[in-house]
Design a protein around this motif. Sequence first.
Motif, short mmCIF file in Angstrom:
data_model
loop_
_atom_site.label_atom_id
_atom_site.label_comp_id
_atom_site.label_asym_id
_atom_site.label_seq_id
_atom_site.Cartn_x
_atom_site.Cartn_y
_atom_site.Cartn_z
N ILE A 60 11.81 -5.06 -1.75
CA ILE A 60 10.93 -6.20 -2.02
C ILE A 60 9.59 -5.64 -2.48
O ILE A 60 8.91 -4.92 -1.75
CB ILE A 60 10.72 -7.06 -0.75
N LEU A 61 9.22 -5.96 -3.71
CA LEU A 61 7.98 -5.45 -4.28
C LEU A 61 7.07 -6.62 -4.64
O LEU A 61 7.44 -7.46 -5.47
CB LEU A 61 8.26 -4.61 -5.53
N ASP A 62 5.90 -6.67 -4.00
CA ASP A 62 4.95 -7.77 -4.24
C ASP A 62 3.88 -7.28 -5.21
O ASP A 62 2.89 -6.67 -4.80
CB ASP A 62 4.33 -8.22 -2.92
N ASP A 63 4.11 -7.55 -6.51
CA ASP A 63 3.17 -7.17 -7.56
C ASP A 63 2.73 -5.71 -7.39
O ASP A 63 1.53 -5.42 -7.21
CB ASP A 63 1.96 -8.09 -7.54
N PRO A 64 3.67 -4.75 -7.45
CA PRO A 64 3.38 -3.37 -7.05
C PRO A 64 2.58 -2.57 -8.06
O PRO A 64 2.16 -1.45 -7.75
CB PRO A 64 4.78 -2.77 -6.89
N LEU A 65 2.37 -3.09 -9.28
CA LEU A 65 1.72 -2.30 -10.32
C LEU A 65 0.41 -2.91 -10.80
O LEU A 65 -0.12 -2.50 -11.84
CB LEU A 65 2.68 -2.15 -11.52
N SER A 66 -0.14 -3.84 -10.04
CA SER A 66 -1.30 -4.59 -10.53
C SER A 66 -2.54 -3.73 -10.72
O SER A 66 -3.40 -4.06 -11.54
CB SER A 66 -1.62 -5.73 -9.56
N ALA A 67 -2.68 -2.62 -9.96
CA ALA A 67 -3.90 -1.82 -10.04
C ALA A 67 -3.77 -0.63 -10.98
O ALA A 67 -4.67 0.21 -11.03
CB ALA A 67 -4.29 -1.32 -8.64
N LEU A 68 -2.65 -0.54 -11.72
CA LEU A 68 -2.42 0.64 -12.57
C LEU A 68 -2.88 0.39 -14.00
O LEU A 68 -2.83 -0.74 -14.49
CB LEU A 68 -0.93 0.99 -12.57
N ASP A 69 -3.31 1.46 -14.65
CA ASP A 69 -3.65 1.35 -16.07
C ASP A 69 -2.37 1.25 -16.89
O ASP A 69 -1.26 1.49 -16.39
CB ASP A 69 -4.49 2.54 -16.51
N VAL A 70 -2.50 0.91 -18.15
CA VAL A 70 -1.34 0.64 -19.00
C VAL A 70 -0.41 1.84 -19.08
O VAL A 70 0.81 1.73 -18.96
CB VAL A 70 -1.81 0.21 -20.41
N HIS A 71 -0.95 3.04 -19.29
CA HIS A 71 -0.12 4.22 -19.47
C HIS A 71 0.59 4.59 -18.16
O HIS A 71 1.78 4.91 -18.17
CB HIS A 71 -0.98 5.40 -19.96
N THR A 72 -0.13 4.55 -17.04
CA THR A 72 0.50 4.87 -15.75
C THR A 72 1.54 3.82 -15.41
O THR A 72 2.61 4.14 -14.89
CB THR A 72 -0.57 4.93 -14.64
N GLU A 73 1.24 2.54 -15.70
CA GLU A 73 2.19 1.47 -15.44
C GLU A 73 3.49 1.72 -16.20
O GLU A 73 4.59 1.59 -15.62
CB GLU A 73 1.60 0.13 -15.86
N ALA A 74 3.41 2.13 -17.46
CA ALA A 74 4.62 2.38 -18.24
C ALA A 74 5.43 3.53 -17.65
O ALA A 74 6.66 3.47 -17.57
CB ALA A 74 4.23 2.69 -19.69
N ALA A 75 4.75 4.59 -17.20
CA ALA A 75 5.45 5.74 -16.62
C ALA A 75 6.10 5.35 -15.30
O ALA A 75 7.25 5.74 -15.01
CB ALA A 75 4.47 6.89 -16.42
N VAL A 76 5.40 4.57 -14.48
CA VAL A 76 5.96 4.13 -13.19
C VAL A 76 7.17 3.23 -13.44
O VAL A 76 8.20 3.35 -12.76
CB VAL A 76 4.89 3.40 -12.35
N GLU A 77 7.06 2.33 -14.40
CA GLU A 77 8.18 1.42 -14.68
C GLU A 77 9.41 2.19 -15.12
O GLU A 77 10.54 1.87 -14.70
CB GLU A 77 7.76 0.42 -15.76
N ALA A 78 9.22 3.22 -15.93
CA ALA A 78 10.37 4.02 -16.38
C ALA A 78 11.06 4.70 -15.21
O ALA A 78 12.30 4.72 -15.12
CB ALA A 78 9.90 5.05 -17.39
#
Length: 605
Positions: A519-537
Amino acid sequence: MATSLAPTTDPGPATGGERRSAVRALLRLWPYVRPVRARWTGAAVVAVVASCLGLVFPLVLKWIVDGPVADRDPGGVWLGAGVLLALGLAEALLFGLRRWLVARPLAGVEAAMRADLYRHLQRLPVAFHDRWASGQLLSRATTDLMVVRMFLAFPLTFLIVNGVTIVAGLALLVVQDWGLGLVLLAPAVPLIAVCYRFEHGYADASRRAQDQVGDLTTVVEESVLGIRIIKGFGRHRSQARAFRDLSRTLRGTELVKARLLAGILAVITLLPEAALGAALVLGTVQVADGGLSAGTLVAFLSTALALRWPIESIGFLLAMSQEAATATRRFFEVMDEPEETEPDAVAPGAVAGGDGLRFDGVEFRYPDAEAGSVPTLRRVDLHIRSGETMALVGATGSGKTTLTALVPRLYDVTGGRITLDGRDIAAMSRAELRTLVSMAFEEPTLFSASVAENVRMGAPGAGDAELERALGVAQADFVARLPQGAATEVGEQGLSLSGGQRQRLALARSVVGAPRFLILDDPLSALDVHTEAAVEAALRRVLADSTALVVAHRPSTVLLADRVALLSEGRVTAVGTHHELLRTNAEYRHLMSGDDTDPERAAQA
């Protein structure tokens, strides 16, 4: 933790007119005192003997005055002086022994109560913590328990000791001369009436003071945790005013307590002193008339003076007893709160099958909601297939976070049911449920511990390989640059890290145990665009092995999911793929576009 710039109040029972018996409250301490009852009883007996030795002094003085002094016998005088010295030494040694007997076991009583309180707090439902200010809980775990320990060590013992001493001393006075004894007994009735009134007034003031200490503790704690907000918005003056106002209120209450105590001490001192003066005058007249020996008068007055401290201490002992009774009530206000309930019979073993996560007619209303109010969640029906990732989308206040909190049973549903692979979560123990479900909260809370310890809270048995894998999924490569790597202490609330770093560690904590359900409650809201893309991958690989429910606000996060559920005003109003909902649902289109146009008007266009 949210920072409030206003004082909080105690959510416990209203007790402004509290009139419950202090004795009844203090008797609830017996289960904690019982293991040390032998040493405490021994200490009380030793103190009674020591105090009663003080009453032997007047008898020795009577013998010295009527015997050796009257007969001019120096040897007898020296013998009497030796006896008095021996009695003094024995009294001092016995009081020292009493303190030694009670010090260690009563420290153990305080520690046991504090451990039980902490353990109980961990088992209370989240709804309890939603209602109670942290400062109130801290004051109960520290100040209140210290007051209880001090009461058990001193006032309780001396209420017994002084009571026995007063009764024994008055009996000796009456035996020595019943007429003078009755003169000294005359203030007893008014003293009892004054003590009765004082007890109730002081109990109310003591309760107010201890609650206000809790409020003050809350303000201090929030000021420390929210120091960046206070400084950033220049609110230090308003926060200082809030603290000053609470301090003044507490000071006023303490002054009320001081006035009450001063009043009873004045009465307790004045009445016995007046009676003693009258007895002295009458006794002197009787000695002059030959009706009373000088030794008897000396013994009588010495006995009366020996009773001064036991009588005058009644005010202090009653005050401390009332404070201890209040502290005990405050302690048990928390301990009496019901813990999270568990099913009567818990089926053993892991969840089997492949039905995934299912919400069947789920309804939820917060425990403190008004009766008859609209539920936060209404008839939610949603099925997340085994191995599927479902994105949960909705406007602010639609109930997304509430819905996710129901899965690990942070709150229990008030209607319907939730199942994991066909098993009702209400039939599972929370311990079993939370080994199957892992959660990353919207607020990335960290503890005053190392990076590794914070991440391993998600799976205490995780080894170094699992730790590295979880940090890799969360793209937490910054950990390697910390002074001690994963062993670096992050400080209170993890405030030594940036918001994005804290969020990545919270995400690593949720995936370190390779959970079946995530269960992930908006887990990437504080990340910058590039870090968000890497985390999502990296997160895609984790989600492939889990059944996941992800609260999402941005299209990039939604694209992690196989399907999307739209939550609107507490109900699931649409389910489909991201592209299907974009084509068919105006509200969903509105949420994903960020357009300020009213979705109903957009649908009509």
